[in-house]
Motif scaffolding. Sequence first.
Motif, short mmCIF file in Angstrom:
data_model
loop_
_atom_site.label_atom_id
_atom_site.label_comp_id
_atom_site.label_asym_id
_atom_site.label_seq_id
_atom_site.Cartn_x
_atom_site.Cartn_y
_atom_site.Cartn_z
N ASN A 13 -47.43 106.68 -77.02
CA ASN A 13 -47.63 108.01 -76.45
C ASN A 13 -49.11 108.16 -76.12
O ASN A 13 -49.89 108.68 -76.92
CB ASN A 13 -47.16 109.07 -77.44
N MET A 14 -49.50 107.65 -74.98
CA MET A 14 -50.91 107.64 -74.60
C MET A 14 -51.04 107.73 -73.08
O MET A 14 -50.11 107.41 -72.35
CB MET A 14 -51.59 106.35 -75.09
N VAL A 15 -52.19 108.20 -72.65
CA VAL A 15 -52.48 108.27 -71.23
C VAL A 15 -53.59 107.27 -70.94
O VAL A 15 -54.67 107.34 -71.54
CB VAL A 15 -52.95 109.68 -70.81
N TYR A 16 -53.32 106.35 -70.04
CA TYR A 16 -54.37 105.42 -69.63
C TYR A 16 -54.93 105.90 -68.29
O TYR A 16 -54.19 106.13 -67.33
CB TYR A 16 -53.83 103.99 -69.48
N VAL A 17 -56.25 106.04 -68.23
CA VAL A 17 -56.92 106.47 -67.01
C VAL A 17 -57.81 105.35 -66.51
O VAL A 17 -58.69 104.88 -67.23
CB VAL A 17 -57.80 107.71 -67.29
N CYS A 18 -57.54 104.92 -65.29
CA CYS A 18 -58.46 103.97 -64.66
C CYS A 18 -59.34 104.75 -63.70
O CYS A 18 -58.84 105.45 -62.83
CB CYS A 18 -57.68 102.90 -63.91
N TYR A 19 -60.65 104.68 -63.93
CA TYR A 19 -61.54 105.24 -62.89
C TYR A 19 -61.96 104.06 -62.03
O TYR A 19 -62.66 103.17 -62.46
CB TYR A 19 -62.71 106.04 -63.48
N ASP A 20 -61.42 104.08 -60.82
CA ASP A 20 -61.52 102.93 -59.92
C ASP A 20 -62.65 103.17 -58.93
O ASP A 20 -62.51 103.97 -58.00
CB ASP A 20 -60.16 102.75 -59.22
N ALA A 58 -49.47 108.03 -61.75
CA ALA A 58 -49.98 108.84 -60.63
C ALA A 58 -51.29 108.29 -60.10
O ALA A 58 -51.97 107.51 -60.78
CB ALA A 58 -50.15 110.29 -61.08
N GLN A 59 -51.63 108.73 -58.90
CA GLN A 59 -52.94 108.48 -58.32
C GLN A 59 -53.58 109.82 -57.97
O GLN A 59 -52.90 110.73 -57.49
CB GLN A 59 -52.81 107.66 -57.03
N ASP A 111 -55.05 118.80 -58.30
CA ASP A 111 -54.12 117.66 -58.39
C ASP A 111 -54.40 116.85 -59.66
O ASP A 111 -53.48 116.52 -60.42
CB ASP A 111 -54.33 116.78 -57.14
N LEU A 112 -55.67 116.57 -59.92
CA LEU A 112 -56.03 115.73 -61.06
C LEU A 112 -55.73 116.45 -62.39
O LEU A 112 -55.19 115.84 -63.33
CB LEU A 112 -57.51 115.32 -60.99
N VAL A 113 -56.06 117.72 -62.45
CA VAL A 113 -55.81 118.48 -63.70
C VAL A 113 -54.31 118.58 -63.95
O VAL A 113 -53.84 118.36 -65.07
CB VAL A 113 -56.48 119.87 -63.62
N LEU A 114 -53.57 118.88 -62.91
CA LEU A 114 -52.12 119.01 -63.06
C LEU A 114 -51.48 117.69 -63.50
O LEU A 114 -50.63 117.65 -64.38
CB LEU A 114 -51.52 119.47 -61.72
N LYS A 115 -51.93 116.62 -62.88
CA LYS A 115 -51.38 115.31 -63.22
C LYS A 115 -51.75 114.93 -64.65
O LYS A 115 -50.95 114.32 -65.37
CB LYS A 115 -51.87 114.24 -62.22
N THR A 116 -52.94 115.28 -65.06
CA THR A 116 -53.33 114.99 -66.44
C THR A 116 -52.46 115.77 -67.41
O THR A 116 -52.02 115.25 -68.44
CB THR A 116 -54.82 115.34 -66.65
N LYS A 117 -52.21 117.03 -67.07
CA LYS A 117 -51.34 117.84 -67.94
C LYS A 117 -49.95 117.21 -68.05
O LYS A 117 -49.39 117.11 -69.14
CB LYS A 117 -51.22 119.27 -67.38
N LYS A 118 -49.42 116.78 -66.91
CA LYS A 118 -48.10 116.13 -66.93
C LYS A 118 -48.14 114.86 -67.78
O LYS A 118 -47.25 114.60 -68.58
CB LYS A 118 -47.66 115.77 -65.51
N ILE A 139 -52.82 107.08 -64.99
CA ILE A 139 -53.36 107.75 -63.81
C ILE A 139 -54.50 106.89 -63.25
O ILE A 139 -55.42 106.53 -63.98
CB ILE A 139 -53.88 109.17 -64.12
N ASN A 140 -54.36 106.55 -61.99
CA ASN A 140 -55.39 105.78 -61.31
C ASN A 140 -56.23 106.75 -60.50
O ASN A 140 -55.71 107.43 -59.61
CB ASN A 140 -54.74 104.72 -60.41
N VAL A 141 -57.51 106.85 -60.84
CA VAL A 141 -58.39 107.86 -60.25
C VAL A 141 -59.45 107.15 -59.41
O VAL A 141 -60.25 106.38 -59.95
CB VAL A 141 -59.06 108.70 -61.36
N LEU A 142 -59.45 107.43 -58.12
CA LEU A 142 -60.51 106.87 -57.28
C LEU A 142 -61.81 107.61 -57.59
O LEU A 142 -61.84 108.85 -57.59
CB LEU A 142 -60.16 107.01 -55.80
#
Lengths: 310, 400
Positions: free
Chosen positions: A127-134, A187-188, A196-203, A213-216
Amino acid sequence: MAVNIRELSKKHIPFTGGHRLCAGCGASIAVRQMLAAADDPVVAGVATGCLEVATTIYPYTSWETPLIHNAFENVAATISGAEAAYRALRAQGKVEKEIKFMAFGGDGGTYDIGLQSLSGAMERGHNMVYVCYDNGAYMNTGIQRSSATPMGADTSTSPAGKKIPGKPGHRKNLTAIVAAHNIPYVAQSTPAHWRDLVLKTKKALTVEGPAFINVLATCPRGWRIPDDATISTLRLATDTCFWPLFEVEDGEYSINYRPREKKPIEEWMKPQGRFRHLFREENKHLLEEIQEEVDRNWNHLRRLARDEVE
Amino acid sequence: MSLAQQSGENRMALTGNEAVAYAMKQVNPDVVAAYPITPQTEIVQIFSSYVADGEVDTVFERVESEHSAMSAVVGAAAAGARSMTATSANGLALMWEILYIAASNRLPIVMPVVNRALSGPINIHCDHSDSMGARDSGWIQLYSENAQEAYDNTIQAIRIAEHADVELPVMVCQDGFIISHALDNLYGLDDETIRAFIGTRIPRYSLLDVENPATFGPLDLQDWYFEHKRQQAEGMKNALDVIPAVAKEFAELTGREYGFFEEYRADDADVVMVVLGSTAGTAKDVVDAMRADGHKGGILKLRVFRPLPAAQLVRALQGKKVAAIMDRAESFAASGGPVYKEIRSAIFDCEQAPMTSNYIYGLGGRDIRPEHIREVFNQNLSAAETGHIDTPVRYLGVRE
């Protein structure tokens, strides 16, 4: 789920200023937005990279939430261990609070050296969120190419030379690779699209199981753009469909942003110094090739999202 | 009636792997993250059964590599969990980078290591090249002669690792196949006694303490890195006090006494063989036979290699004529193996230092037989008489 900027702006974000990330860095903006999205305490992990070296120089730290940095390629495994500890200690009644787990890695630590660790953690179902800042290269160590570097980009290990015009070959589609793990949420996004980013993070924080979540994220040094061009450059990335905003919820693709008029990829590339050589006459064919790849990817995504493709 | 029987210990017939897996079950760690590798595999398999049958409370993560196993237990231990893993050979090598990080973060992880030759060439059998290669990673290293010692060392390792003056990870080494797969008689404590002995872990900092957020593993530059390494070195030095204190308490429970090393008929010996692991058992037999013929050989079986009990080694070896030092690992220094170098250095300054010789033996599981041990003693007993060692570093039992 709704996002209200007035409420967000009142939130204490446990990530202070005073860190040493460059002005205009997309990573710090993304981290602040994503931490603002969390309603429960977050235990964060960070891979070796810009975000880590610039925010944790002992005896200082920008993190007002628990943070662990282990090594370059293992933030997913590290946070998976912390999450396992949380499950163990919670079952024993030693921890009562609801805690969320987030791992942050750059494209080097995620697309390349950390891919195995990421894949393992996603498959195990933590149960974790992985965020790539690309930001499309190993920026921390002086802009070396990664498998996220766009084709043709001039980097210190794929220099635009007399014979080879920058990075050969297209980028790896990491978001699709992670989606193939059939996890609940992928998500991207970009920090230029804060809602968009805040909503996706909440989800991502809400689903049971792993989320990605892949974040450009811009790198003014590596992309060779002015410090104040972060938001405009990221918007062009979505308006050209180089970086579509989409999400995959339990396998279902949906596109979150469709530009009214899809701009040519050159408009995203032109302001970036790393692509300057591609605008010379002899490299024109590369621009065409890059446009074709963007179109192919965009159409493929639209098919996945059951959009009508012209 | 032995103390073991008086204290109600169970007599069991277990292999080394089974004994260690059983010890892990009794420890009931909060988190185990592990990846199977020969000859450690059985530990992971047996522990999987304990988890599947609900016999432990452990959250068990079957990770995709040893690198992730060590990375995950670092995350788990930083989150305050009592955390364990286990490995061998190439698995340990894959963990290498994170071994150092675990130690520098002062995380009390306990890891059984089933010693196996490190590739290449690939070989699954016993030698000590894996753990010897990791000797400077900041982990405490305990070596075991048999399944009983592997079991006892695993239990004691929890207390050593978590001691407030130490806070360092511990490897509990046993010889692959020779111990790990051989059935042995041993005594085991009951679960309640073990749980009372090890207590619960009280972490100094925890990732899960969200009210008191701490940053683990920050960037540590010229300004502070050295101070932190100095503190880490102090923790290792403190282990020299903690290891015997834990052993003393353990002996009160079991009657089984553990020092930094075990001396066997070494008191009046002319030649003392310094040896780690299962070979000590063979060597003791040989010494008994030689003593019957009037030859004064003895054994110093080193249990604790990290920290190196240098002062105690000096006391044990000074006045002896020869120390024959056995290495089940080659360090490619062209001047002898790692145990030899360390012991030789430790005793260099002692009054009446013995002469030293080095034997590299048993690589890749090559059998070490009584006649090999006897050959070592014979050569060194002659050297004790002549006062001269011709060839300080030799290879034992190899075609040359």
